[in-house]
Design a protein around this motif. Structure first.
Motif, PDB file in Angstrom:
ATOM      1  N   THR A  76       0.930  -1.348  -0.129  1.00  0.00           N
ATOM      2  CA  THR A  76      -0.060  -0.065   0.205  1.00  0.00           C
ATOM      3  C   THR A  76       1.057   1.266   0.005  1.00  0.00           C
ATOM      4  OG1 THR A  76      -2.046   1.179   1.142  1.00  0.00           O
ATOM      5  CG2 THR A  76      -0.087   0.420   2.477  1.00  0.00           C
ATOM      6  N   LYS A  77       0.232   2.372  -0.557  1.00  0.00           N
ATOM      7  CA  LYS A  77       1.022   3.688  -0.625  1.00  0.00           C
ATOM      8  C   LYS A  77       0.370   4.760   0.163  1.00  0.00           C
ATOM      9  CE  LYS A  77       3.183   2.865  -5.140  1.00  0.00           C
ATOM     10  NZ  LYS A  77       3.389   3.416  -6.430  1.00  0.00           N
ATOM     11  N   PHE A  78       1.198   5.430   0.886  1.00  0.00           N
ATOM     12  CA  PHE A  78       0.634   6.649   1.755  1.00  0.00           C
ATOM     13  C   PHE A  78       1.163   7.850   0.934  1.00  0.00           C
ATOM     14  CE2 PHE A  78       1.228   3.459   5.071  1.00  0.00           C
ATOM     15  CZ  PHE A  78       0.032   3.342   5.604  1.00  0.00           C
ATOM     16  N   ILE A  79       0.167   8.709   0.668  1.00  0.00           N
ATOM     17  CA  ILE A  79       0.177  10.004   0.058  1.00  0.00           C
ATOM     18  C   ILE A  79       0.517  11.215   1.200  1.00  0.00           C
ATOM     19  CG2 ILE A  79      -0.566  11.814  -1.703  1.00  0.00           C
ATOM     20  CD1 ILE A  79      -0.034   8.954  -2.746  1.00  0.00           C
ATOM     21  N   ASP A 111       3.514  16.457   1.122  1.00  0.00           N
ATOM     22  CA  ASP A 111       4.333  17.172   0.262  1.00  0.00           C
ATOM     23  C   ASP A 111       3.986  16.366  -1.251  1.00  0.00           C
ATOM     24  OD1 ASP A 111       5.431  14.591   0.677  1.00  0.00           O
ATOM     25  OD2 ASP A 111       7.489  15.728   1.234  1.00  0.00           O
ATOM     26  N   ASN A 112       3.062  15.469  -1.176  1.00  0.00           N
ATOM     27  CA  ASN A 112       2.793  14.887  -2.682  1.00  0.00           C
ATOM     28  C   ASN A 112       3.740  13.768  -2.625  1.00  0.00           C
ATOM     29  OD1 ASN A 112       0.390  16.067  -3.008  1.00  0.00           O
ATOM     30  ND2 ASN A 112       1.437  17.857  -3.869  1.00  0.00           N
ATOM     31  N   THR A 113       4.537  13.568  -1.881  1.00  0.00           N
ATOM     32  CA  THR A 113       5.595  12.218  -2.071  1.00  0.00           C
ATOM     33  C   THR A 113       4.810  11.093  -1.664  1.00  0.00           C
ATOM     34  OG1 THR A 113       6.691  12.502  -0.112  1.00  0.00           O
ATOM     35  CG2 THR A 113       7.790  13.618  -1.938  1.00  0.00           C
ATOM     36  N   GLU A 114       5.321   9.874  -1.894  1.00  0.00           N
ATOM     37  CA  GLU A 114       4.641   8.707  -1.491  1.00  0.00           C
ATOM     38  C   GLU A 114       5.551   7.897  -0.260  1.00  0.00           C
ATOM     39  OE1 GLU A 114       3.863   6.502  -4.919  1.00  0.00           O
ATOM     40  OE2 GLU A 114       2.288   7.630  -5.671  1.00  0.00           O
ATOM     41  N   ALA A 115       4.817   7.096   0.346  1.00  0.00           N
ATOM     42  CA  ALA A 115       5.626   6.169   1.280  1.00  0.00           C
ATOM     43  C   ALA A 115       5.009   4.663   1.122  1.00  0.00           C
ATOM     44  CB  ALA A 115       5.585   6.489   2.739  1.00  0.00           C
ATOM     45  N   GLU A 116       5.690   3.884   0.734  1.00  0.00           N
ATOM     46  CA  GLU A 116       5.352   2.720   0.273  1.00  0.00           C
ATOM     47  C   GLU A 116       5.769   1.477   1.382  1.00  0.00           C
ATOM     48  OE1 GLU A 116       4.638   0.065  -3.944  1.00  0.00           O
ATOM     49  OE2 GLU A 116       6.886   0.306  -3.064  1.00  0.00           O
ATOM     50  N   VAL A 117       4.688   0.705   1.794  1.00  0.00           N
ATOM     51  CA  VAL A 117       4.968  -0.496   2.931  1.00  0.00           C
ATOM     52  C   VAL A 117       4.309  -1.617   2.313  1.00  0.00           C
ATOM     53  CG1 VAL A 117       5.239   1.118   4.954  1.00  0.00           C
ATOM     54  CG2 VAL A 117       2.982   0.178   4.195  1.00  0.00           C
ATOM     55  N   TYR A 118       4.653  -2.799   2.930  1.00  0.00           N
ATOM     56  CA  TYR A 118       4.088  -4.129   2.878  1.00  0.00           C
ATOM     57  C   TYR A 118       2.845  -4.141   3.578  1.00  0.00           C
ATOM     58  CZ  TYR A 118       7.693  -6.358  -0.074  1.00  0.00           C
ATOM     59  OH  TYR A 118       8.504  -6.572  -0.989  1.00  0.00           O
ATOM     60  N   SER A 119       1.603  -4.639   2.856  1.00  0.00           N
ATOM     61  CA  SER A 119       0.251  -4.587   3.585  1.00  0.00           C
ATOM     62  C   SER A 119      -0.241  -6.014   3.017  1.00  0.00           C
ATOM     63  CB  SER A 119      -0.314  -3.472   3.297  1.00  0.00           C
ATOM     64  OG  SER A 119      -1.923  -3.453   3.793  1.00  0.00           O
TER      65      SER A 119
END
Length: 425
Positions: free
Chosen positions: A343-346, A349-357
């Protein structure tokens, strides 16, 4: 058990930690594991029967080195050691697991030939528990293991030297099978750790109820579950571990009884927003001793809902201890995710943080859990219906998911909620 490919298993760790004893026990009681024979120039020890090594002269060793396909050619304390590819291939062709003690410095030599092999690191829960070694050769080796990065290994096994070898070998066998049988579903644990640490470090400051509406909705629908189970299963005498506490949603919203509270989080940045008793480590490698906790609890366990993490939770629970948790269901995520495991968090600052979900149906969740040895004592699916009462703001993502899955929002399954117990074995 489903069919799977057999691969080499390399076991490394400091001297006197019990590697040989653990492997001896495994191959004695489980014929699916075989120790491949190696060559060495050292002298045969009184307790050795010649099953693990061919003891040869240096002249013979160099002759074989010219003629054979040695995977490794190592000099340890003045003695030569080598393994041949053929000795390992013959075991794999028989659909068995080659398992052998190898120093971690040499793991990459084997990975050149077997990229899918399984690496196991055996460590003491406390290095002071190991016998004192005055020999500088061993001291240098101990320093190597004290400073080793455990996230580089598929499996980490802690031996506090009080757990019987029979239990250690049984547990290692369990996590090997759990990893192998689910290898087509999950990435290797080190890959999961790397992405989760990076992603949650990045999102930590914004991982709050006010800024993460979808997370807040998940928390809201699970309130009834956690309120009931906390009052029923936790006591003032419990040693409690929370995994992935985030910004302390559980501690802030429930009166949780315990005699001692600890928490584990892989993200150093996230730990800064949580309780002070944070063990900043991977959840699959907590470093705690066997049978430490009366209860492990987690809200939204999807980042670490993978077999080696579940087996680690099983290991550190006391017999009959409880694992209480919620995890998002694939019944809501399947319609909107390109990658079912991430999953990705917006961010602002409009950048993304991606983690396993990792999200699954309740039935698939049960199958994965059972491979780690838990007894399932309660399960339920939780829909989005509680969000429709009161003044709840509803995440646009959930509305999108209900449309994509062609169900009304109140019928959209958001969570699997479970209570597990560690069975006596």
């Amino acid at each position: 058990m489903k069919k799977f490919d057999t691969v080499p298993i390399l076991v490394g760790g400091p001297s006197s930690i019990g590697k040989s004893s653990i492997i001896n026990r495994i191959i004695t009681y489980n014929k699916s594991f075989v120790r491949p024979k190696s060559f060495t120039t050292r002298k045969k020890r009184p307790n050795e029967n010649g099953e693990e090594y061919d003891f040869i002269t240096e002249k013979k060793y160099y002759q074989l080195k010219e003629e054979s396909e040695f995977i490794n050619d190592d000099n340890v304390y003045g003695n030569h050691y080598a393994s041949t590819k053929k000795s390992i291939d013959d075991i794999i062709k028989a659909n068995k697991f080659p398992i052998k003690e190898i120093h971690p410095k040499n793991f990459n030599k084997f990975k050149t030939f077997y990229p899918n092999l399984i690496t196991v690191l055996v460590l003491p829960s406390d290095f002071s528990l190991l016998p004192h070694e005055s020999d500088v050769r061993h001291l240098d080796d101990f320093n190597f293991f004290i400073n080793i990065d455990t996230t580089d290994f598929d499996l980490v096994l802690y031996n506090d030297l009080e757990i019987p070898i029979s239990e250690l070998s049984l547990y290692l066998t369990k996590i090997i099978y759990s990893l192998i049988t689910n290898d087509n579903i999950f990435p290797r644990p080190s890959k999961i750790d790397i992405l989760n640490r990076k992603g949650y470090d990045k999102i930590a400051k914004e991982f709050s109820e006010s800024k993460r509406l979808t997370t807040r909705n998940f928390h809201s629908v699970s309130i009834h579950f956690f309120r009931n189970v906390i009052s029923k299963y936790l006591t003032d005498n419990d040693i409690l571990l929370e995994i992935g506490p985030g910004q302390n949603w559980l501690l802030n919203n429930f009166e949780i009884p315990f005699s001692k509270y600890l928490a584990v989080d892989i993200s150093a940045e996230m730990s800064g927003f949580s309780n002070s008793n944070i063990n900043q480590r991977s959840i699959r490698d907590t470093g705690y001793s066997f049978n430490t906790f009366d209860c492990v609890i987690a809200s939204l366990a999807d980042p670490y809902f993978f077999p080696t993490a579940l087996c680690e939770i099983w290991r550190i629970l006391k017999p009959n201890g409880y694992f209480i948790f919620s995890t998002p269901s694939s019944k809501w995520s399947s319609g909107i995710r390109n990658d079912p495991n991430k999953t990705k968090f917006i961010l602002e600052d409009n950048t993304e943080a991606e983690v396993y979900s990792f999200t699954f149906t309740l039935e698939d969740t049960k199958t994965i859990i059972e491979s780690c040895g838990f007894e399932i004592i309660f399960t339920e699916e939780q829909s989005a219906e509680p969000l429709l009462s009161g003044q709840n703001m509803i995440s646009p993502i959930l509305i999108e998911a209900s449309k994509a899955n062609k169900v009304e929002l109140k019928e959209l399954i958001l969570l699997n909620q479970l209570i597990l117990r560690k069975k006596n074995e």
